[in-house]
Design an enzyme around this catalytic site. Structure first.
Site, PDB file in Angstrom:
ATOM      1  N   GLU A   1      -6.284 -20.387 -16.451  1.00 25.36           N
ATOM      2  CA  GLU A   1      -7.025 -21.538 -16.325  1.00 25.36           C
ATOM      3  C   GLU A   1      -8.382 -21.751 -17.330  1.00 25.36           C
ATOM      4  O   GLU A   1      -8.525 -20.957 -18.145  1.00 25.36           O
ATOM      5  CB  GLU A   1      -7.818 -21.494 -14.925  1.00 25.36           C
ATOM      6  CG  GLU A   1      -8.766 -20.385 -14.429  1.00 25.36           C
ATOM      7  CD  GLU A   1      -8.826 -20.213 -13.014  1.00 25.36           C
ATOM      8  OE1 GLU A   1      -8.118 -20.911 -12.344  1.00 25.36           O
ATOM      9  OE2 GLU A   1      -9.830 -19.473 -12.626  1.00 25.36           O
TER      10      GLU A   1
ATOM     11  N   ASP B   1     -19.527 -21.210 -14.454  1.00 28.10           N
ATOM     12  CA  ASP B   1     -18.463 -22.110 -15.179  1.00 28.10           C
ATOM     13  C   ASP B   1     -18.990 -22.855 -16.314  1.00 28.10           C
ATOM     14  O   ASP B   1     -19.065 -23.988 -16.412  1.00 28.10           O
ATOM     15  CB  ASP B   1     -17.796 -22.898 -14.313  1.00 28.10           C
ATOM     16  CG  ASP B   1     -17.315 -22.356 -13.160  1.00 28.10           C
ATOM     17  OD1 ASP B   1     -16.731 -21.036 -13.441  1.00 28.10           O
ATOM     18  OD2 ASP B   1     -17.048 -23.012 -12.319  1.00 28.10           O
TER      19      ASP B   1
END
Length: 523
Positions: free
Chosen positions: A187, A15
């Site tokens: 997302e 991420d």
């Protein structure tokens, strides 16, 4: 430097979020339940990175002691505005029955970072920040849509924040509804300005084989946003899963001082058989805007490759990390983590100078949400060797100390010294789905130093031992699949950990680790 090799940050570093200030680049990744948390990296050429600190580095800064390993700190975003650094992040904890978003600030990205300011009423995960030309602060979030039309039905939204309190201050705007294009698990939104457009980049398809990067744009900040007709703009979902890089997604874009654009994003490297034990790693991909003003992958075929052309930036060499830690420094180096922050210290570098001393705690590796006496570092290479020198004398049954290969509380291996029928023995334990099984055992010389080693060759680990470092004997060979995310369903990667426990009982005993060595080859 004509080319570079992906990943640029190997091992469990998922991420990624990236930003630039002048000629300097900064990057932060998820850290889940490990402490210190939210590692921060610096680079000047986008390829060579040095860890400069952690945004969460004080035990009292943020309480996530009861999180499972796969929970904790998810998907941070790092941004800079007007001399201040910002990290926005999600704290996930089923124990507290909450997913809470918070902001940290700092004047120096190396720290110290502030205590978190939690954002009232802003749910969901994978938040981001956007600063408007007028200085306004906006929060981007992803959240489940209620009522849900299907599993994975999310929305992306934009919320103005008060610049002083960071609390919601105005109307929330829904930028995209996944149901409008049957997007699954949309997302990780990020916003950018380019050529008169507001560009929205986000992830779609979940965190496994269908992972991807999508784009949308609008002339107005609050929308409406049109989807890129060539979505997904980056994905490997159409390739065989066992490609050189797979599960590609979750991107953040950065513009260089030369006007070039690059994406930092995650990917995994499966080994033969389909597993991956290193977790999700940080990769780099060139981008351009030649397709009707949309951001598109500028690699030779739109894919993320192990070998890629290098950025047009001066190459910056960083000091290579020493492969061995002799534990002679006053503090642990940034590669080391514990499982959760601990309110009570269980390790010391001063009790026996030149050694890392672990006090035996009642907690075990199997205890979900606990903080065992564990100090570990990421496995970063598919071919590697980890070795440590340990002095430990178990005093009662149940006391054990050694080297752990740790994915999470339910899936790990432990090569440890313990008492068995009154004699000192070296034992290899496997924990699968929370069930602990003894795989091998070897009587050792009482009171003698043990050298413990774990060697990985993609899909196999060989666990070895000896009373001399130059004479190590294999005890067993095990399948790496146990530590693979495809088996345990987690979001992290394998750690090599130094560990000590009294298995539920109080103890005044300790284990000393004189040194730890890690060597890896990038294959």
């Amino acid at each position: 430097m004509n080319t570079f090799t992906n990943p640029i940050l190997s091992g469990f570093r998922p991420d990624p979020s990236i930003c630039r200030v002048g000629e300097d680049y900064y990057l932060v990744t998820s850290s889940f339940a490990y402490f210190p948390g939210l590692p921060v990296y610096h680079s000047r050429d986008l390829v060579h990175w040095e860890q400069i600190g952690h945004a969460i580095d004080r035990p009292g800064q943020l309480d996530y002691r009861n999180c499972e390993v796969k929970e904790g700190l998810w998907a941070p975003t790092i941004r800079h505005h007007d001399g201040v650094w910002y990290i926005v992040n999600t704290l996930v904890s089923d124990h507290y029955q909450s997913w809470r978003n918070f902001i940290l600030t700092a004047r120096d990205p190396a720290g110290p970072w502030s205590d978190p300011v939690f954002l009232d009423g802003l749910g969901g995960i994978d938040p981001s920040l956007f600063f408007g030309a007028d200085g306004a602060l906006w929060y981007l979030g992803s959240d489940a849509q209620e009522p849900s039309a299907y599993p994975g039905h999310n929305i992306l939204y934009l919320q103005p924040l008060d610049r002083t309190t960071f609390q919601p201050a105005g109307e929330r705007h829904i930028l995209l509804d996944g149901a409008d294009f049957h997007g699954n698990w949309i997302e990780a939104p990020h916003l950018y300005e380019h050529d008169g457009w507001y560009i929205l980049i986000f992830a779609e398809g979940g965190t496994y084989r269908d992972h991807s990067v999508m784009a949308a744009r609008s002339r107005a900040l609050t929308g409406p946003y049109e989807l890129c007709p060539r979505n997904p703009i980056v994905t490997h979902r159409h390739l065989p899963y066992q490609s050189e890089l797979s599960v590609v997604g979750h991107a953040d874009l950065v513009e260089t001082q030369n006007g070039d654009w690059w994406a930092a994003l995650l990917a995994v490297r499966p080994y033969e058989g389909g597993g991956y034990t290193l977790g999700r790693e940080t990769c780099l991909l060139p981008m351009d805007w030649s397709e009707d003003g949309w951001p598109m992958a500028a690699s030779r075929d739109g894919l993320v490759h192990r070998r890629e052309r290098a950025p047009r930036l001066p190459e910056t060499f960083l000091p290579l990390p020493c492969p061995a830690d002799s534990f002679e420094a006053p503090t642990l180096g940034p590669v080391w983590n514990t499982i959760h922050p601990s309110s009570e210290p269980f390790w010391s570098l001063s009790a026996r100078p030149g050694c890392l001393r672990l006090s035996l705690r009642p907690e075990t590796l199997e205890a979900s949400g606990a903080t065992p006496a564990f100090v570990g570092r990421r496995q970063e290479h598919r071919l590697c060797l980890a070795v440590t020198a340990m002095d430990f004398t178990p005093q009662t049954a149940g006391e054990e100390a050694g080297l752990a290969l740790f994915a999470d509380c339910e899936y790990h291996f432990l090569l440890c010294k313990a008492l068995h029928e009154g004699r000192e023995a070296l034992q290899l334990w496997q924990t699968e789905a929370g069930v602990r099984t003894l795989l091998a055992e070897q009587t050792v010389t009482p009171g003698a130093r043990l050298y413990l080693a774990a060697q990985c060759n993609r899909s196999r680990y060989v666990l070895s031992w000896g009373h001399r470092p130059d004479r190590l004997t294999p005890l067993a060979e095990v399948n790496a699949d146990l530590l693979s995310t495809t088996t345990n369903g987690g979001f992290t990667g394998t750690y090599f950990g130094l560990y000590a426990s009294a298995n539920g009982a109080p103890s005044s005993n300790h284990a000393d680790f004189d040194w730890f060595s890690y060597h890896g080859i990038d294959i």
